[in-house]
Motif scaffolding. Sequence first.
Motif, PDB file in Angstrom:
ATOM      1  N   ARG A 151     -14.718  -3.683  -9.628  1.00  0.00           N
ATOM      2  CA  ARG A 151     -14.067  -3.616  -8.251  1.00  0.00           C
ATOM      3  C   ARG A 151     -12.445  -3.768  -8.841  1.00  0.00           C
ATOM      4  N   PHE A 195      -2.610   7.536   7.017  1.00  0.00           N
ATOM      5  CA  PHE A 195      -3.727   6.909   6.369  1.00  0.00           C
ATOM      6  C   PHE A 195      -3.690   5.324   6.321  1.00  0.00           C
ATOM      7  N   MET A 238      -5.373   2.835  -5.407  1.00  0.00           N
ATOM      8  CA  MET A 238      -3.908   2.685  -5.102  1.00  0.00           C
ATOM      9  C   MET A 238      -3.593   4.003  -5.660  1.00  0.00           C
ATOM     10  N   LEU A 242      -5.952   1.535   6.893  1.00  0.00           N
ATOM     11  CA  LEU A 242      -5.863   0.316   6.052  1.00  0.00           C
ATOM     12  C   LEU A 242      -5.380  -0.981   7.057  1.00  0.00           C
ATOM     13  N   ILE A 261     -13.891   0.916   2.210  1.00  0.00           N
ATOM     14  CA  ILE A 261     -13.863   0.792   0.765  1.00  0.00           C
ATOM     15  C   ILE A 261     -12.579   0.687   0.346  1.00  0.00           C
ATOM     16  N   VAL A 262     -11.801   1.612   0.703  1.00  0.00           N
ATOM     17  CA  VAL A 262     -10.334   1.679   0.332  1.00  0.00           C
ATOM     18  C   VAL A 262      -9.527   0.546   0.871  1.00  0.00           C
ATOM     19  N   ARG A 263      -9.902   0.039   2.194  1.00  0.00           N
ATOM     20  CA  ARG A 263      -9.238  -0.991   2.781  1.00  0.00           C
ATOM     21  C   ARG A 263      -9.319  -2.261   1.775  1.00  0.00           C
ATOM     22  N   SER A 264     -10.805  -2.467   1.479  1.00  0.00           N
ATOM     23  CA  SER A 264     -11.334  -3.768   0.842  1.00  0.00           C
ATOM     24  C   SER A 264     -10.709  -3.883  -0.430  1.00  0.00           C
ATOM     25  N   VAL A 265     -10.574  -2.686  -1.389  1.00  0.00           N
ATOM     26  CA  VAL A 265     -10.170  -2.710  -2.586  1.00  0.00           C
ATOM     27  C   VAL A 265      -8.807  -2.728  -2.828  1.00  0.00           C
ATOM     28  N   THR A 266      -8.168  -2.368  -1.873  1.00  0.00           N
ATOM     29  CA  THR A 266      -6.644  -2.573  -2.009  1.00  0.00           C
ATOM     30  C   THR A 266      -5.951  -3.602  -1.260  1.00  0.00           C
ATOM     31  N   GLU A 267      -6.680  -4.514  -0.927  1.00  0.00           N
ATOM     32  CA  GLU A 267      -6.515  -5.737  -0.052  1.00  0.00           C
ATOM     33  C   GLU A 267      -5.705  -6.450  -0.860  1.00  0.00           C
ATOM     34  N   HIS A 268      -4.171  -7.033  -0.518  1.00  0.00           N
ATOM     35  CA  HIS A 268      -3.587  -7.571  -1.663  1.00  0.00           C
ATOM     36  C   HIS A 268      -2.534  -8.606  -0.931  1.00  0.00           C
ATOM     37  N   PRO A 281     -12.882   4.578   4.576  1.00  0.00           N
ATOM     38  CA  PRO A 281     -11.616   3.684   4.763  1.00  0.00           C
ATOM     39  C   PRO A 281     -12.014   2.332   4.609  1.00  0.00           C
ATOM     40  N   GLU A 319     -18.332   0.576  -4.173  1.00  0.00           N
ATOM     41  CA  GLU A 319     -18.059  -0.901  -4.561  1.00  0.00           C
ATOM     42  C   GLU A 319     -19.178  -1.612  -5.173  1.00  0.00           C
ATOM     43  N   ARG A 372       0.868  -1.097  -0.151  1.00  0.00           N
ATOM     44  CA  ARG A 372       0.109  -0.011  -0.187  1.00  0.00           C
ATOM     45  C   ARG A 372       1.050   1.346  -0.091  1.00  0.00           C
TER      46      ARG A 372
END
Lengths: 202, 80
Positions: free
Chosen positions: A133, A155, A141, A160, B52-59, B50, A128, A42
Motif C-alpha cells: 500500500r 482529476f 503520487m 480525488l 484506488i488512487v483516492r484511497s492510496v493518496t489519502e493523507h 479513481p 491494492e 495531492r
Amino acid sequence: MVTQTTGTSDEALARRAAAKDSDAFDELVVRYQHRVYRLAFRLVGNDQDALDVTQDVFLQLFRRLHTFRGESRFGTWLYRIATNTALMHRRARARRPTEPLEEYLPRFDSSGSHCGTPEELQVAERAEELLDRQLLGQRMMRAIEQLPEGYRVAFVLRDLEELPTEEVAATLGLKPATVRQRVHRARLMLRGCLSDLLGVQP
Amino acid sequence: MKPSTCQAGVHRLMEYLEGTLPTDVRAELESHVAGCPLCRAFVASYVATPRIVRSVTEHAPTAEQLRSLRAFLQSQHGRG
C-alpha cells in the motif's frame, strides 16, 4: 464575545468573518482545513509544502473575504483560491519537468479492438490487493505529479476530492465537456500506470 | 463517432458514465460492451482507478499541525 457558528451556512459565516468576526473565521478554518490540506497535498506532493499552501490559502481567504459576493458557493470559491495557490507554489518550486504518460494509454489493434486478454485488461482493479500500500501510494503520487497540469488539477478535484463535474468546471473556469475530457485522459493514464506496476502492458 | 469498436467506446466512456451521451450513442455503446469481454474487463479497471488512487493518496495533517495552523491564523485574524 462568543457567537453562534455551528449550523450556520458557509456563506453567512463568510459575511461575518469579513466583518472581523473571529469566531466565524475560525469556524471556516475548522470546516475547510482538512479539505484544503488534502487538495494541496495531492497537488504539491508532500506534507511540508501542503502545510505551507494551506496556511497561505487561509491568509488569502482572510484578506479576500470582503470580495466574496456569493455568486458561487463559498466552497467553490475557496477551492479556486486553493487550487491556484497550490499551482503557483508548485511552479515557484520549479519541480522536475513532467514526463509524458502517453505510454500508459490503452492500446488498440488496427480494427480498434483492445490489445491484451480480459485478465490483463482488468488487472489494475486488483492493485491494492496485489501491491504494498505504501509503495502504491508513492507511485500514484508520482504519477499524479507527472500528469500534464490541466489534467492533474481536473482529476484531483473531480476524482480525488469528488466534486461534481459542473463544480470543477466552475472552479477552473472551464466547460464541463473540457473537464470530462481531461479527467478521462488522466484516468486512462493512471489506469495504465497501475497495470504497468503489476507488470502488464496497458 | 459511434462506439462500434472498443477504441470508440473507450473514447466516450466518461461521457457514458456521467450520462451525457446522446441516447443512440449510449445504446450502441451498451450493445458493444454487452458482447465484448475485453471492454467489460477494461471498464472494470477504468472505474476502479479513481477509487484506488483516492484511497492510496489519502493523507491528513496531524492534530498538532492543525493546532499550529489555527493558532497562527487566529493571531493573524486578531491583528486584522
